[in-house]
Motif scaffolding. Structure first.
Motif, PDB file in Angstrom:
ATOM      1  N   GLY A  83       0.778  -1.225   0.000  1.00 52.89           N
ATOM      2  CA  GLY A  83       0.000   0.000   0.000  1.00 52.89           C
ATOM      3  C   GLY A  83       0.810   1.275   0.000  1.00 52.89           C
ATOM      4  N   ARG A  84       2.129   1.174  -0.171  1.00 57.04           N
ATOM      5  CA  ARG A  84       2.975   2.374  -0.184  1.00 57.04           C
ATOM      6  C   ARG A  84       2.935   3.048  -1.555  1.00 57.04           C
ATOM      7  NH1 ARG A  84       7.973  -0.893   2.377  1.00 57.04           N
ATOM      8  NH2 ARG A  84       7.288  -2.176   0.624  1.00 57.04           N
ATOM      9  N   SER A  85       3.037   4.357  -1.547  1.00 56.35           N
ATOM     10  CA  SER A  85       2.989   5.142  -2.785  1.00 56.35           C
ATOM     11  C   SER A  85       4.312   5.048  -3.533  1.00 56.35           C
ATOM     12  CB  SER A  85       2.688   6.616  -2.478  1.00 56.35           C
ATOM     13  OG  SER A  85       1.451   6.752  -1.820  1.00 56.35           O
ATOM     14  N   VAL A  86       4.209   4.885  -4.863  1.00 53.08           N
ATOM     15  CA  VAL A  86       5.399   4.822  -5.720  1.00 53.08           C
ATOM     16  C   VAL A  86       5.138   5.677  -6.952  1.00 53.08           C
ATOM     17  CG1 VAL A  86       7.041   3.370  -6.946  1.00 53.08           C
ATOM     18  CG2 VAL A  86       5.822   2.449  -4.954  1.00 53.08           C
ATOM     19  N   ALA A  87       6.001   6.653  -7.191  1.00 54.11           N
ATOM     20  CA  ALA A  87       5.907   7.507  -8.377  1.00 54.11           C
ATOM     21  C   ALA A  87       6.835   6.950  -9.449  1.00 54.11           C
ATOM     22  CB  ALA A  87       6.307   8.938  -8.036  1.00 54.11           C
ATOM     23  N   VAL A  88       6.309   6.804 -10.660  1.00 53.90           N
ATOM     24  CA  VAL A  88       7.071   6.208 -11.758  1.00 53.90           C
ATOM     25  C   VAL A  88       7.229   7.235 -12.877  1.00 53.90           C
ATOM     26  CG1 VAL A  88       7.246   4.293 -13.395  1.00 53.90           C
ATOM     27  CG2 VAL A  88       6.071   3.960 -11.190  1.00 53.90           C
ATOM     28  N   GLU A  89       8.457   7.537 -13.244  1.00 57.72           N
ATOM     29  CA  GLU A  89       8.744   8.422 -14.376  1.00 57.72           C
ATOM     30  C   GLU A  89       9.266   7.562 -15.523  1.00 57.72           C
ATOM     31  OE1 GLU A  89       8.760  11.869 -16.575  1.00 57.72           O
ATOM     32  OE2 GLU A  89       7.864  11.462 -14.604  1.00 57.72           O
ATOM     33  N   GLN A 149      14.349  15.195 -12.902  1.00 56.13           N
ATOM     34  CA  GLN A 149      12.919  15.490 -12.971  1.00 56.13           C
ATOM     35  C   GLN A 149      12.151  14.689 -11.932  1.00 56.13           C
ATOM     36  OE1 GLN A 149      11.266  14.579 -16.812  1.00 56.13           O
ATOM     37  NE2 GLN A 149       9.222  15.307 -16.295  1.00 56.13           N
ATOM     38  N   LEU A 150      12.426  13.386 -11.853  1.00 51.87           N
ATOM     39  CA  LEU A 150      11.738  12.539 -10.884  1.00 51.87           C
ATOM     40  C   LEU A 150      12.089  12.955  -9.451  1.00 51.87           C
ATOM     41  CD1 LEU A 150       9.982  10.169 -10.093  1.00 51.87           C
ATOM     42  CD2 LEU A 150      11.925   8.640 -10.526  1.00 51.87           C
ATOM     43  N   THR A 151      13.331  13.363  -9.238  1.00 52.87           N
ATOM     44  CA  THR A 151      13.745  13.818  -7.897  1.00 52.87           C
ATOM     45  C   THR A 151      12.907  15.011  -7.455  1.00 52.87           C
ATOM     46  OG1 THR A 151      16.018  13.051  -8.271  1.00 52.87           O
ATOM     47  CG2 THR A 151      15.677  14.686  -6.537  1.00 52.87           C
ATOM     48  N   ARG A 152      12.671  15.955  -8.376  1.00 49.16           N
ATOM     49  CA  ARG A 152      11.850  17.127  -8.029  1.00 49.16           C
ATOM     50  C   ARG A 152      10.412  16.719  -7.718  1.00 49.16           C
ATOM     51  NH1 ARG A 152      15.067  19.237 -12.298  1.00 49.16           N
ATOM     52  NH2 ARG A 152      13.403  18.898 -13.831  1.00 49.16           N
ATOM     53  N   TYR A 153       9.873  15.780  -8.502  1.00 48.10           N
ATOM     54  CA  TYR A 153       8.522  15.297  -8.238  1.00 48.10           C
ATOM     55  C   TYR A 153       8.433  14.660  -6.840  1.00 48.10           C
ATOM     56  CZ  TYR A 153       7.311  15.768 -13.233  1.00 48.10           C
ATOM     57  OH  TYR A 153       7.055  16.245 -14.492  1.00 48.10           O
ATOM     58  N   LEU A 154       9.406  13.830  -6.524  1.00 44.55           N
ATOM     59  CA  LEU A 154       9.387  13.119  -5.247  1.00 44.55           C
ATOM     60  C   LEU A 154       9.467  14.090  -4.070  1.00 44.55           C
ATOM     61  CD1 LEU A 154      11.714  10.099  -6.114  1.00 44.55           C
ATOM     62  CD2 LEU A 154       9.250  10.007  -5.649  1.00 44.55           C
ATOM     63  N   GLU A 155      10.280  15.130  -4.239  1.00 43.62           N
ATOM     64  CA  GLU A 155      10.402  16.120  -3.168  1.00 43.62           C
ATOM     65  C   GLU A 155       9.048  16.752  -2.862  1.00 43.62           C
ATOM     66  OE1 GLU A 155      12.686  20.348  -2.195  1.00 43.62           O
ATOM     67  OE2 GLU A 155      13.250  19.172  -3.969  1.00 43.62           O
ATOM     68  N   LEU A 156       8.289  17.080  -3.899  1.00 41.96           N
ATOM     69  CA  LEU A 156       6.984  17.701  -3.699  1.00 41.96           C
ATOM     70  C   LEU A 156       5.944  16.695  -3.213  1.00 41.96           C
ATOM     71  CD1 LEU A 156       6.999  19.955  -6.884  1.00 41.96           C
ATOM     72  CD2 LEU A 156       7.056  20.747  -4.515  1.00 41.96           C
ATOM     73  N   LEU A 157       5.942  15.506  -3.782  1.00 44.55           N
ATOM     74  CA  LEU A 157       4.953  14.499  -3.397  1.00 44.55           C
ATOM     75  C   LEU A 157       5.116  14.089  -1.935  1.00 44.55           C
ATOM     76  CD1 LEU A 157       5.081  12.284  -6.611  1.00 44.55           C
ATOM     77  CD2 LEU A 157       3.127  13.653  -5.851  1.00 44.55           C
TER      78      LEU A 157
END
Length: 219
Positions: A141-147, A159-167
């Motif tokens: 159930g953990r959130s995972v962002a995929v670029e 780009q993904l690093t910036r997304y992760l920082e905000l998420l």
């Protein structure tokens, strides 16, 4: 499209001057008004050209192509070998296969490829600086962002690093892990991603489309 094969010399007169000595060349006149001078080599790039808006003035043994700025392509025709015209009609444009949007759709449909029991939350998950390609949940159930990229380079990792920082500022999502997925991942990008705790996944486009009966190869 008009195609003229001729022995000719070419002079460009404008912001600078350029000269092509006498030789057999292909002169291409397109429906949009552009005129291109090609040799039998050099791949797709013309030796010289005039982009529209411009107009062609034909005189005996001489072409002058001029644009609004007063620049000219002056072509001295010594011998015309062929002069043919073809009606092309409307071009439907290039359809690319395997672009990032296709990979995103396929991976969203086969998100279990990333891990057993995984589920898709949303494609194009919004962040204040743009959408991350996929937001998923793993088996716990953990959130995972995929670029997703066709070719994984350092810019994509950043780009993904910036997304992760905000998420990860959102308490309803945090902690959010990251996956950098691409058909090819450059060694420098892999090193940077792994240093930041981002998992790298190499995608096989044909397998995602079901064209290979083997197992998915994730590295």
């Amino acid at each position: 499209m008009r195609l003229v094969v001729a022995r000719c010399s070419v002079d460009y007169v404008g912001r600078l001057t350029a000269h092509l000595p006498s030789a057999v060349r292909l002169l291409m006149v397109k429906a949009d008004g552009s005129v291109l001078v090609h040799s039998d080599g050099g791949s797709y790039k013309p030796l010289n050209w005039m982009s529209p808006p411009c107009w062609l003035i034909e005189e005996p043994g001489r072409w002058v192509v001029q644009n609004k700025a007063g620049e000219q392509l002056q072509i001295a025709l010594e011998e015309v070998l062929t002069d043919v015209r073809h009606e092309f009609g409307v071009d439907p444009g290039l359809t690319k296969d395997g672009v990032e949007s296709h990979l995103q759709v396929l991976l969203a449909e086969h998100v279990a490829t990333l891990g057993h029991g995984w589920s898709l939350v949303r494609r194009e998950f919004p962040t204040p600086i743009g959408p991350v390609d996929l937001m998923c949940r793993d088996a716990d159930g953990r959130s995972v962002a995929v670029e997703i990229k066709r070719r994984g380079e350092i810019d994509g990792v950043e780009q993904l690093t910036r997304y992760l920082e905000l998420l990860n500022r959102d308490p309803l999502l945090a902690p959010v892990q990251g996956i950098f997925a691409a058909q090819q991942i450059k060694p420098q990008a892999r090193t940077l991603a792994e240093d930041r705790g981002i998992r790298c996944v190499v995608l096989d486009y044909d397998i995602l489309r079901g064209l290979d009966s083997g197992e998915f190869r994730l590295f």
